[in-house]
Each structure stands twice: as C-alpha cells, then as structure tokens.
Design a protein around this motif. Sequence first.
Motif, PDB file in Angstrom:
ATOM      1  N   VAL A   1      48.039  36.015  41.747  1.00 34.38           N
ATOM      2  CA  VAL A   1      46.912  35.074  41.789  1.00 34.38           C
ATOM      3  C   VAL A   1      45.663  35.720  41.198  1.00 34.38           C
ATOM      4  O   VAL A   1      44.964  35.119  40.372  1.00 34.38           O
ATOM      5  N   LEU A   2      45.376  36.921  41.619  1.00 34.86           N
ATOM      6  CA  LEU A   2      44.183  37.624  41.143  1.00 34.86           C
ATOM      7  C   LEU A   2      44.234  37.809  39.631  1.00 34.86           C
ATOM      8  O   LEU A   2      43.248  37.565  38.923  1.00 34.86           O
ATOM      9  N   LYS A   3      45.396  38.230  39.127  1.00 32.09           N
ATOM     10  CA  LYS A   3      45.541  38.455  37.689  1.00 32.09           C
ATOM     11  C   LYS A   3      45.400  37.155  36.899  1.00 32.09           C
ATOM     12  O   LYS A   3      44.712  37.105  35.878  1.00 32.09           O
ATOM     13  N   ARG A   4      46.057  36.079  37.383  1.00 35.43           N
ATOM     14  CA  ARG A   4      45.999  34.808  36.651  1.00 35.43           C
ATOM     15  C   ARG A   4      44.589  34.235  36.684  1.00 35.43           C
ATOM     16  O   ARG A   4      44.122  33.643  35.691  1.00 35.43           O
ATOM     17  N   HIS A   5      43.888  34.403  37.776  1.00 31.19           N
ATOM     18  CA  HIS A   5      42.502  33.946  37.869  1.00 31.19           C
ATOM     19  C   HIS A   5      41.634  34.666  36.845  1.00 31.19           C
ATOM     20  O   HIS A   5      40.776  34.044  36.178  1.00 31.19           O
ATOM     21  N   GLN A   6      41.852  35.947  36.691  1.00 33.65           N
ATOM     22  CA  GLN A   6      41.094  36.735  35.714  1.00 33.65           C
ATOM     23  C   GLN A   6      41.424  36.290  34.288  1.00 33.65           C
ATOM     24  O   GLN A   6      40.540  36.175  33.437  1.00 33.65           O
ATOM     25  N   GLU A   7      42.725  36.028  34.036  1.00 32.49           N
ATOM     26  CA  GLU A   7      43.149  35.591  32.697  1.00 32.49           C
ATOM     27  C   GLU A   7      42.529  34.231  32.344  1.00 32.49           C
ATOM     28  O   GLU A   7      42.007  34.056  31.238  1.00 32.49           O
ATOM     29  N   LEU A   8      42.612  33.297  33.266  1.00 36.33           N
ATOM     30  CA  LEU A   8      42.048  31.977  33.012  1.00 36.33           C
ATOM     31  C   LEU A   8      40.542  32.035  32.822  1.00 36.33           C
ATOM     32  O   LEU A   8      39.975  31.292  32.010  1.00 36.33           O
ATOM     33  N   SER A   9      39.895  32.915  33.564  1.00 37.77           N
ATOM     34  CA  SER A   9      38.437  33.062  33.440  1.00 37.77           C
ATOM     35  C   SER A   9      38.057  33.465  32.023  1.00 37.77           C
ATOM     36  O   SER A   9      37.072  32.960  31.459  1.00 37.77           O
ATOM     37  N   ALA A  10      38.847  34.366  31.440  1.00 37.51           N
ATOM     38  CA  ALA A  10      38.568  34.861  30.093  1.00 37.51           C
ATOM     39  C   ALA A  10      38.996  33.863  29.017  1.00 37.51           C
ATOM     40  O   ALA A  10      38.321  33.704  28.001  1.00 37.51           O
TER      41      ALA A  10
END
Length: 294
Positions: free
Chosen positions: A52-61
Amino acid sequence: MVKLTLADAFDTFFAARPQLSAYTVQNYTRTAKLYLKAWRKKPINEITRQMVLKRHQELSAEIGKTTANNVMRHLRSVYNFAAATHDEFPPNPVQILTQARAWHREQRRQTLVTALDLPSWWKAVMAEPEHSRDFLLMALFTGMRRGELMALRWDNVDLNARTLHLPKTKNGDPLNLPLSTFLVELLAERFARADASPYVFPGPGKDGHLVETKKFLLRVSAGSGVSFTLHDLRRTFITIAESLDVPYYALKRLLNHRATGDVTGGYIVVNAERLRGPVEQVAQRILELVNAEG
C-alpha cells in the motif's frame, strides 16, 4: 478458506450498496480497474502494508497526490467491508498511511469562472456543438455534479412541472430541483431534437451517456482564455447564489449538501417550489453578467 480477490471484493461492495450514485461507482471502478489493476486477481487479504505504501508513493508521482489519496480511501472502504465478514483478515493495510503520516495534505480548490471572465467564457461555449454547449450551460445553471449531469435521464426531467429529479446523488439522497425559464427552453429544444436515447446527453460508450468531457473543456478554455473545470462551474453557480443573499438552507439544498449535525436544519423542509425563486434569480444574474459590457 475461500479467497476473495480484489476484483471480487469491489463487486461485493457494490452489490451490498445499491444506493451508491453512478458517479461513486464509476470512481471506485476506476480505482480497481486502472490504478490497482495489478492487484485485481490477488486475494485482498494478501495486500500488505508495504504494498500500500509503495503504490501510494507511485501514484503520487505518476498521477497526483489527490488521486493517490482517493485510491487508497477506496481500497480502505472496500477492505473494511470485506473484513467485516471474514474474521481471519489482518488489520486494514491502508492504516500504514496514517501511522506513517503518508497521507497528502489536500487543499480545496477555490477557483471559479469570475464575473469578469463569464462573457468570454459564454462566447466560447455558444460556439460549441449542441451537445457540449448544452452540457456546459446545464452545469452552470444548476451547479450539478459532473456524474449526475452526465447520467441525467429524460424520464427525470418534467418540462411541464419545470422540475428535475435525481433519484440517486453522491450523498445517497434524492434531489428535486426547479428548472429556470432559461433551462426549460434549452431542454425543450433539446428534447425536440432527441433520438431514442433515454439520456439527456447520450454518448457512444457502453453506458449510453456522455462520459468524456475533457476535449470540449479544453476547447472552451483555449477559445475563451479561461481555464476551468466542471467543478468550477458548480462553485460559480453557488457563489452567484450567495451573492444574491439566497438563504443558507436553500444554498445547501441547491448543492444537495446535508445539514449534518444541524438540528434546526433537520426541521426545515426545502422543496422544489421553495427553491424556484432562488433558481430563477441565479439564472437572471448569470444572464446579466454574460451580457455585461466590458
């Protein structure tokens, strides 16, 4: 143990909540099929905190911070629903965003089409094809949400009673709105040209109604020199209404906002006829502004 995939969890969530508006279902479906596509066949209880943390960071970028937040809010809601019937599920993995303080701070947009910009915006809109012209005018003169307007059906428009009925809205409440004289004339002309589609704004897609507005918004923005979103038109409508001293509870009803926690508001019945005067006032003011000389 039966494994519940992410895709199945979203479908079960929708089935249990038939009162959800078409706009909400569309947004959640977009989350599942586009932003969480790689997880669709994965058991939802195997999605980890780090994923979740990784995907949230990816989507943010890749897409933007607000979208990243919304995607994870959708996942959190669906996971909570699934976990309610599966005792063996681990805690909601989206909790990591709160614990790690990873949610992005969001600022509410304050943009609208100003009184000074309305004449040039109007001129560009009136140069549009009928479907996009009428859609944008309806958005401005009603303040309706994008999804509610796109899915508007002819059987929810009563030209004789001069009213519009939305059986489902974002907050789950039905809404009855009066139509201004301007919109009655616009819709009457549109109905006279209508084909067999049940939708006021038909489209070529599988839903049968208009779904893509980006192209004509860009055309109008370029033609008028006024950058705007559909939600800006909602803010423009209600800002004009407030400038005319429309009563507070009428404003909330026009936007279909609940008076949450307001005891007095719970006793006030604001029906379509009560709103007819304010709606006509707003329409007249809009027409005055677009015809104002610079």
